[in-house]
Design an enzyme around this catalytic site. Structure first.
Site, PDB file in Angstrom:
ATOM      1  CG  HIS A  22      -2.135  -0.854   1.061  1.00 49.70           C
ATOM      2  ND1 HIS A  22      -2.825  -1.375   2.118  1.00 49.70           N
ATOM      3  CD2 HIS A  22      -2.789  -1.262  -0.049  1.00 49.70           C
ATOM      4  CE1 HIS A  22      -3.858  -2.071   1.663  1.00 49.70           C
ATOM      5  NE2 HIS A  22      -3.851  -2.022   0.360  1.00 49.70           N
TER       6      HIS A  22
ATOM      7  CB  CYS B 144      -3.513  -2.901 -15.962  1.00 48.24           C
ATOM      8  SG  CYS B 144      -4.113  -4.453 -15.287  1.00 48.24           S
TER       9      CYS B 144
END
Length: 556
Positions: free
Chosen positions: A186, A486
């Site tokens: 994160h 992606c």
């Protein structure tokens, strides 16, 4: 004396400044027994603290927007988890204080996560942060976090919780370095979204003395401690040259000889759209729709709410391409109404498309909402399924799209090695492939994407991973279809050239990376990219692959 340390660079740019350390963790509260008559009052204190922390996390998310908002809302859900709170109440009922009950209940849950095949290890840092915030509130002490400073600095931490990373002020925090984490943690993802140079997985970073001057190179992962005036000048000049190249590079993505490589943005919701537009994104290559489903873990959002959110993103790219990934729940994104609560290893269980096939009404509502959101718009809508394993999965998804009346291209994400190995079979059912390199690396190397100890196996330069990309791109070319990337691999400018050389037809990344990739691609011909790709695949390690590709591109 100047020394150089090497971590994992996860966000481009150079930051030079003095070290400031993250505040220390909340101390363990004392194991104090309370009389039975105080239990109800303590339970009330615990609930109020939990609600306050959850509200604060949601407020921080609203301020940050985008990917940070989704991450922080997920943390708020952790704080309010009914099973956790039931455990807290039980502990208080037998004599624990509110703060001790919170501490022990969260510690027990922490052990469960750590033992769940370690896939959830990346969530342990989030859990610790929530616990610390609640305990700090109950103890009436300041929450440790980003240090107060009037002068810009380089932040050093063991790890950064999303609540801290999301609201970093780039005017003060020049860059950051963490001892733990990986390229897809994160902290890394949010650093790229902020455009803050960052290096993770640097053992011993906490030993850097407060006030030490360091130069952080977020591209190479190098940390120059007490850099000489010559080294500082060299780094600053390189940063200025990079900035000038970025400013000069505009327009669609392409190699120097005109081979087009559309550069798209990864977005987590409408809040990410302005940055994507400003960066010159040619569309959206990954629209993560999870943000809508994190508001309420008990039920899916209504069709009307989904239509409204999807249309905001689609309207931002008239006549552009927008690739939507349907809900990717499970593993580190559990939803009570969708994913099993007792899986021994959620990463290898019912997640992504598997969850949706088990709950067809959830997928039907989402696909119908996408169909309605795109009505009357000139956008080129494409919809893809996560965690496709084989042709049967691809067919089931394509059939569901048709049944929902969706006028769009249907695609499959390649995140499981079986999908890369059998890509041509899958392409008999869908019209495009999109490579999610983060999960593809995780499953290829059996290396948890959130665990810093195995970060070398999460390196997207691993030749085995490049082989799987090449297999997928070759299959798409043979079928006359497209194959994009992606995953975070696309945000590395040199690797973007290699991916282009492997036959990838589009690249999608965080908006902040688009100018770097555009400028780098424009320096090389397609043939140079193909030679760099061949050199990288011929190597045996990620470091050798990176060096080989750079040598080809630099003409060595």
């Amino acid at each position: 004396m100047e020394t150089t340390l090497r971590g994992v660079g996860v966000s481009h740019g150079v930051a030079i400044g003095e070290v400031r350390h993250m505040g220390t963790a909340v101390l363990e509260p004392p194991a104090k027994q309370i009389p039975a008559e105080e239990a109800e009052r303590e339970q009330g204190r615990a609930r109020k603290a939990v609600e306050a922390v959850a509200a604060d996390l949601i407020a921080r998310g609203n301020l940050a927007g985008g990917e940070a908002q989704a991450v922080l809302e997920a943390q708020a859900m952790i704080a309010q988890d009914p099973e956790l709170m039931a455990d807290v109440d039980r502990r208080i009922a037998v004599g624990s204080t509110a703060e001790r009950g919170i501490y022990d209940a969260f510690s027990h849950y922490r052990e469960l996560l750590a033992g769940a095949g370690e896939y959830m290890a990346g969530r342990v840092a989030d859990l610790d942060d929530v616990r610390n915030r609640i305990v700090a509130r109950l103890l009436g002490v300041p929450m440790p976090g980003v240090p107060d400073s009037d002068e810009p600095y380089v932040l050093i931490a063991r790890d950064l919780a999303p609540a801290d990373t999301a609201l970093l002020d780039p005017a003060l925090v020049l860059g950051f370095v963490t001892e733990e984490g990986g390229p897809t943690s994160h902290s890394a993802i949010l650093a790229r979204a902020l455009g803050v140079p960052a290096v993770v997985a640097l053992p011993g970073a906490g030993e850097l003395a407060e006030g030490t001057v360091v130069a952080v190179d977020g591209s190479t992962g190098d940390i120059h401690v007490d850099p000489s005036p010559e080294k500082r000048a060299e780094l600053e000049q390189a940063a200025e040259e990079r900035k000038a190249a970025l400013a000069a590079s505009t327009g669609p993505g392409a190699t120097s000889d005109g081979h087009k490589v559309p550069l798209l943005a990864n977005v987590g919701g409408p809040a990410d759209v302005p940055a994507a537009v400003d960066a010159g994104a040619e569309g959206v290559g990954l629209f993560r729709t999870e943000f809508l489903f994190l508001d309420d873990s008990q039920k899916a959002p209504s069709e009307e709410k989904q239509v409204e959110a999807y249309r905001k993103v689609l309207e931002a790219f008239p006549e552009g391409r927008v690739v939507v990934r349907v809900l990717d729940a499970g593993a580190d994104k559990p939803l009570d109404f969708l994913t099993p609560a007792d899986e021994p290893n959620p990463a290898l269980g019912v997640r992504g498309l598997r969850s949706l096939l088990d709950h067809p009404e959830v997928m039907r509502t989402q696909l119908t909402a996408l169909a309605k959101a795109s009505e009357g718009l000139p956008v080129y809508l494409e919809v893809m399924a996560p965690m496709v394993a084989d042709r049967l999965d691809a067919k089931a998804f394509a059939d569901a799209c048709r049944e929902a009346g969706l006028q769009a291209k249907f695609g499959a994400m390649v995140e499981i090695p079986s999908a890369a190995l059998r890509a041509r079979s899958i392409l008999q059912e869908v019209e495009f492939l999109s490579l999610g390199t983060n999960d593809l690396a995780q499953y290829t190397f059996a290396a948890d994407r959130q665990v810093g100890a195995v970060s070398r196996l999460q390196d997207p330069w691993q030749p085995a991973l490049l082989d799987l990309v090449a297999l997928s791109a070759d299959a798409a070319k043979a079928e006359g279809k497209s194959c994009g990337v992606c995953g975070e691999a696309a945000s590395d400018p040199v690797l973007a050239c290699v991916l282009t050389g492997l036959g990838v037809t589009s690249l999608s990344m965080g908006a902040a990376s688009i100018p770097y990739v555009r400028a780098t691609l424009a320096k090389y011909t397609l043939a140079q990219c193909e030679r760099a790709a061949a050199a990288a695949r011929a190597a045996d390690t990620a470091d050798e692959a990176r060096a080989a590709a750079q040598a080809v591109l630099s003409g060595e």
